[in-house]
Design a protein around this motif. Sequence first.
Motif, PDB file in Angstrom:
ATOM      1  N   GLU A 129       0.831  -1.208   0.000  1.00  0.00           N
ATOM      2  CA  GLU A 129       0.000   0.000   0.000  1.00  0.00           C
ATOM      3  C   GLU A 129       0.861   1.252   0.000  1.00  0.00           C
ATOM      4  O   GLU A 129       1.908   1.289   0.633  1.00  0.00           O
ATOM      5  N   SER A 130       0.363   2.292  -0.648  1.00  0.00           N
ATOM      6  CA  SER A 130       0.982   3.613  -0.521  1.00  0.00           C
ATOM      7  C   SER A 130       0.380   4.273   0.718  1.00  0.00           C
ATOM      8  O   SER A 130      -0.685   3.847   1.198  1.00  0.00           O
ATOM      9  N   PRO A 131       1.023   5.312   1.249  1.00  0.00           N
ATOM     10  CA  PRO A 131       0.412   6.040   2.369  1.00  0.00           C
ATOM     11  C   PRO A 131      -0.989   6.551   2.024  1.00  0.00           C
ATOM     12  O   PRO A 131      -1.893   6.509   2.863  1.00  0.00           O
ATOM     13  N   GLU A 132      -1.190   6.997   0.774  1.00  0.00           N
ATOM     14  CA  GLU A 132      -2.500   7.493   0.368  1.00  0.00           C
ATOM     15  C   GLU A 132      -3.543   6.379   0.411  1.00  0.00           C
ATOM     16  O   GLU A 132      -4.650   6.573   0.911  1.00  0.00           O
ATOM     17  N   GLN A 133      -3.208   5.196  -0.126  1.00  0.00           N
ATOM     18  CA  GLN A 133      -4.141   4.064  -0.119  1.00  0.00           C
ATOM     19  C   GLN A 133      -4.473   3.640   1.309  1.00  0.00           C
ATOM     20  O   GLN A 133      -5.630   3.348   1.622  1.00  0.00           O
ATOM     21  N   ALA A 134      -3.468   3.620   2.177  1.00  0.00           N
ATOM     22  CA  ALA A 134      -3.687   3.218   3.571  1.00  0.00           C
ATOM     23  C   ALA A 134      -4.615   4.207   4.274  1.00  0.00           C
ATOM     24  O   ALA A 134      -5.522   3.807   5.007  1.00  0.00           O
ATOM     25  N   ALA A 135      -4.407   5.498   4.042  1.00  0.00           N
ATOM     26  CA  ALA A 135      -5.252   6.523   4.679  1.00  0.00           C
ATOM     27  C   ALA A 135      -6.709   6.354   4.260  1.00  0.00           C
ATOM     28  O   ALA A 135      -7.610   6.374   5.099  1.00  0.00           O
ATOM     29  N   VAL A 136      -6.945   6.151   2.974  1.00  0.00           N
ATOM     30  CA  VAL A 136      -8.306   5.987   2.454  1.00  0.00           C
ATOM     31  C   VAL A 136      -8.953   4.737   3.063  1.00  0.00           C
ATOM     32  O   VAL A 136     -10.102   4.778   3.516  1.00  0.00           O
ATOM     33  N   ARG A 137      -8.220   3.616   3.091  1.00  0.00           N
ATOM     34  CA  ARG A 137      -8.756   2.364   3.634  1.00  0.00           C
ATOM     35  C   ARG A 137      -9.057   2.504   5.125  1.00  0.00           C
ATOM     36  O   ARG A 137     -10.122   2.095   5.602  1.00  0.00           O
ATOM     37  N   GLU A 138      -8.123   3.074   5.872  1.00  0.00           N
ATOM     38  CA  GLU A 138      -8.300   3.196   7.319  1.00  0.00           C
ATOM     39  C   GLU A 138      -9.489   4.099   7.674  1.00  0.00           C
ATOM     40  O   GLU A 138     -10.215   3.827   8.620  1.00  0.00           O
ATOM     41  N   VAL A 139      -9.693   5.184   6.920  1.00  0.00           N
ATOM     42  CA  VAL A 139     -10.836   6.063   7.179  1.00  0.00           C
ATOM     43  C   VAL A 139     -12.134   5.275   7.036  1.00  0.00           C
ATOM     44  O   VAL A 139     -13.030   5.367   7.870  1.00  0.00           O
ATOM     45  N   ASP A 140     -12.228   4.464   5.981  1.00  0.00           N
ATOM     46  CA  ASP A 140     -13.418   3.654   5.760  1.00  0.00           C
ATOM     47  C   ASP A 140     -13.610   2.676   6.922  1.00  0.00           C
ATOM     48  O   ASP A 140     -14.703   2.558   7.486  1.00  0.00           O
ATOM     49  N   GLU A 141     -12.531   1.983   7.317  1.00  0.00           N
ATOM     50  CA  GLU A 141     -12.617   0.982   8.389  1.00  0.00           C
ATOM     51  C   GLU A 141     -12.969   1.608   9.737  1.00  0.00           C
ATOM     52  O   GLU A 141     -13.717   1.031  10.515  1.00  0.00           O
ATOM     53  N   GLU A 142     -12.417   2.782  10.032  1.00  0.00           N
ATOM     54  CA  GLU A 142     -12.595   3.384  11.360  1.00  0.00           C
ATOM     55  C   GLU A 142     -13.839   4.255  11.473  1.00  0.00           C
ATOM     56  O   GLU A 142     -14.421   4.343  12.553  1.00  0.00           O
TER      57      GLU A 142
END
Length: 137
Positions: free
Chosen positions: A48-61
């Motif tokens: 994952e890129s930092p951008e992809q991780a941020a987007v995924r984590e926002v959805d999960e949290e």
Amino acid sequence: MTTETTTEKPPVSVAIITDGGKVLMARRRAAEGEISWVFPGGAIEAGESPEQAAVREVDEETGLKVESVKVLGDRVHPKSKVPMHYVAVRLVGGEARVADDEELDAIMWATHAELPGLVPYGLFGPVQEYLDDVLPH
């Protein structure tokens, strides 16, 4: 003589989500020292890129759908010693809620004036500058 084994902390990516003149903050269920209110985010997974991780984590949290706008910067956090990536994101849809109640116990849309009370040790310079630009104060 004692030796300490140190394990590298995995890098974390956090999302700076602004909407309606406020920024989304999340309160961790378990505070880490002075760190209680944080930007939504979490560990960057393999590939994952930092951008992809941020987007995924926002959805999960939080259940929000966002898209990356730009990386604001990165550093080793002075309090937690975790490698951090800060990503400005745009809200695409959804209603903010605590979606991961194992990690978080509250979320709030904070005004510029409320930030010093939530993060008393101050924000990362590039994040503060970004919020100074996009939030009314």
